[in-house]
Design an enzyme around this catalytic site. Sequence first.
Site, PDB file in Angstrom:
ATOM      1  N   PRO A 284     -33.472   9.321 -70.451  1.00  0.00           N
ATOM      2  CA  PRO A 284     -34.213   9.158 -69.130  1.00  0.00           C
ATOM      3  C   PRO A 284     -33.073   8.283 -68.201  1.00  0.00           C
ATOM      4  CG  PRO A 284     -34.612   7.652 -70.868  1.00  0.00           C
ATOM      5  CD  PRO A 284     -33.856   8.568 -71.535  1.00  0.00           C
ATOM      6  N   VAL A 286     -31.599   6.278 -65.052  1.00  0.00           N
ATOM      7  CA  VAL A 286     -31.924   5.619 -63.787  1.00  0.00           C
ATOM      8  C   VAL A 286     -30.749   5.393 -62.913  1.00  0.00           C
ATOM      9  CG1 VAL A 286     -32.449   3.256 -63.141  1.00  0.00           C
ATOM     10  CG2 VAL A 286     -33.502   4.235 -65.222  1.00  0.00           C
ATOM     11  N   ASP A 460     -28.520   5.466 -69.229  1.00  0.00           N
ATOM     12  CA  ASP A 460     -29.664   5.801 -69.983  1.00  0.00           C
ATOM     13  C   ASP A 460     -30.546   4.689 -70.160  1.00  0.00           C
ATOM     14  OD1 ASP A 460     -31.098   6.529 -72.238  1.00  0.00           O
ATOM     15  OD2 ASP A 460     -29.533   7.600 -73.285  1.00  0.00           O
ATOM     16  N   HIS A 461     -31.930   4.657 -69.753  1.00  0.00           N
ATOM     17  CA  HIS A 461     -32.665   3.671 -69.877  1.00  0.00           C
ATOM     18  C   HIS A 461     -33.175   3.287 -71.438  1.00  0.00           C
ATOM     19  CE1 HIS A 461     -34.748   0.493 -67.967  1.00  0.00           C
ATOM     20  NE2 HIS A 461     -35.342   1.116 -66.934  1.00  0.00           N
ATOM     21  N   ARG A 462     -32.608   4.272 -72.216  1.00  0.00           N
ATOM     22  CA  ARG A 462     -33.100   3.773 -73.600  1.00  0.00           C
ATOM     23  C   ARG A 462     -32.197   2.873 -74.361  1.00  0.00           C
ATOM     24  NH1 ARG A 462     -32.225   9.574 -76.578  1.00  0.00           N
ATOM     25  NH2 ARG A 462     -30.351   9.282 -75.115  1.00  0.00           N
TER      26      ARG A 462
END
Length: 490
Positions: A284, A286, A460-462
């Site tokens: 994901p 951002v 990576d928003h994880r």
Amino acid sequence: MSATMIKEFRLPDLGEGLTESEIVAWKVAVGDTVALNQIIAEVETAKAVVELPSPFAGVVAALHEQPGSVVEVGKPIVSFEVEGDDGGSGSADGSGSGAEEAAAKREPNLVGYGAVLESSGRPARRARSFAAPVAAATAAGTASAPVAERTEAAPAAPARTTVAGPLAGESFTREPLTAEPLTTERSPTSAERPRSTPPVRKLAKDLGVDLALVTGTGEFGLITREDVRNFVGGGDLPVASRDLAAVSSPAPAPAQGEREIRTPIKGVRKFTAAAMVSSAFTAPHVTEFLTIDVTPTMELLARLKASRAFAGYKLTPLTIVAKAVLIALKNHPTLNTRWDDATQEIVQYNYVNLGIAAATPRGLTVPNIKDADRMSLLELSTALTELTDTARAGKTSPAELSGGTISITNIGVFGIDAGTPILNPGEAAILALGAVRKMPWEYQDEVALRQVMTLSLSFDHRLVDGEQGSRFLQDLGAILSDPGMALAMV
């Protein structure tokens, strides 16, 4: 009594777990006598073009694949006639009258591949190697030879051509195109074969042109695209633009009346597409932006260039930004991590392999500088110069394209201010540098003309929370706005 036997050389797995490679060019023809480890072909993997050495000393008996063919790992590509201890014939899969163990003893133990050509003034580079018993792989399987490391001696540099390039906005040196034969077999009565490259041969085939009738105007009589077009009356490019066209226009020009051009998806382009799709739909993304006054950094860069300590070194804004990224990462290690789905773990790296996106004649690649965090500014400058020169020459090895932990892409050299870069697979962050522009800016409570740049950070928003990504970008901006701030972060 010694007798000759036929040995097949099967396409090996070049150490990257790849299932196929394209034969770019043969360096030998049927009937040639070759020495052990002599370069016999150039093959393109999904990541890079590497040189393939001969695992045998002998005479080339047959070339099983043509340039441009995509070959599965484990399939025969060339046969050699070699001296043997008996009259039987053998092959790389261990069949024949000799046992596999005996055949292995007769074959060389170590064969290098992927040698990177460099100028004679630079040190030898490390190149991975595979054991010759890759010949023992079956046609249906891949070669399972152990991988080792050895040092390749840097060969003497051939003549080079200077071409304007996109990366870092400066000119670069490119190795001259290597002339390749039109056919793979020699005839004792034939004249010298036309000298051309695979894209030129494809264009000639599409246009129905016999290259034997074309006069080459390139280096050493090399036949270029323009020569082929001029032969059919369709040449429209000046000779002076030939080298630049070879870099910026890899696709053949359409034939007269042709409304579409279809190019097979393979090699670097295929790998890049798969990697970007996987990254875009797995991690994901951002993206955050920060526009800053980099006038102090540009002034520092000018002072460093004028300093004796940096005489002879190539310093660019990218060099300074790269060093600033390495400093800021020390306080924000979450941006130097990897999400491991297989083990359900977050892997934090205690080293930085800094990737630099490079637009090359073969497509986008992201080679990386190993352990960049341990380098001084001088060492980083040298590593960046070597990396970009090698990438532009199309000689980046697979090892240099693997193992990156965070990347930088310089879109400013194209005059672009900001973007939303896609993460290199397996990395948590990528930074895009925008163009440095002179703009009216608030400075000491007044409006002044300052040098301004926009930084675009995708993460990576994880792995990286919004606060962590924002604070990293804030610290990076602080260093570039006032380089002295770096002292407070180390």
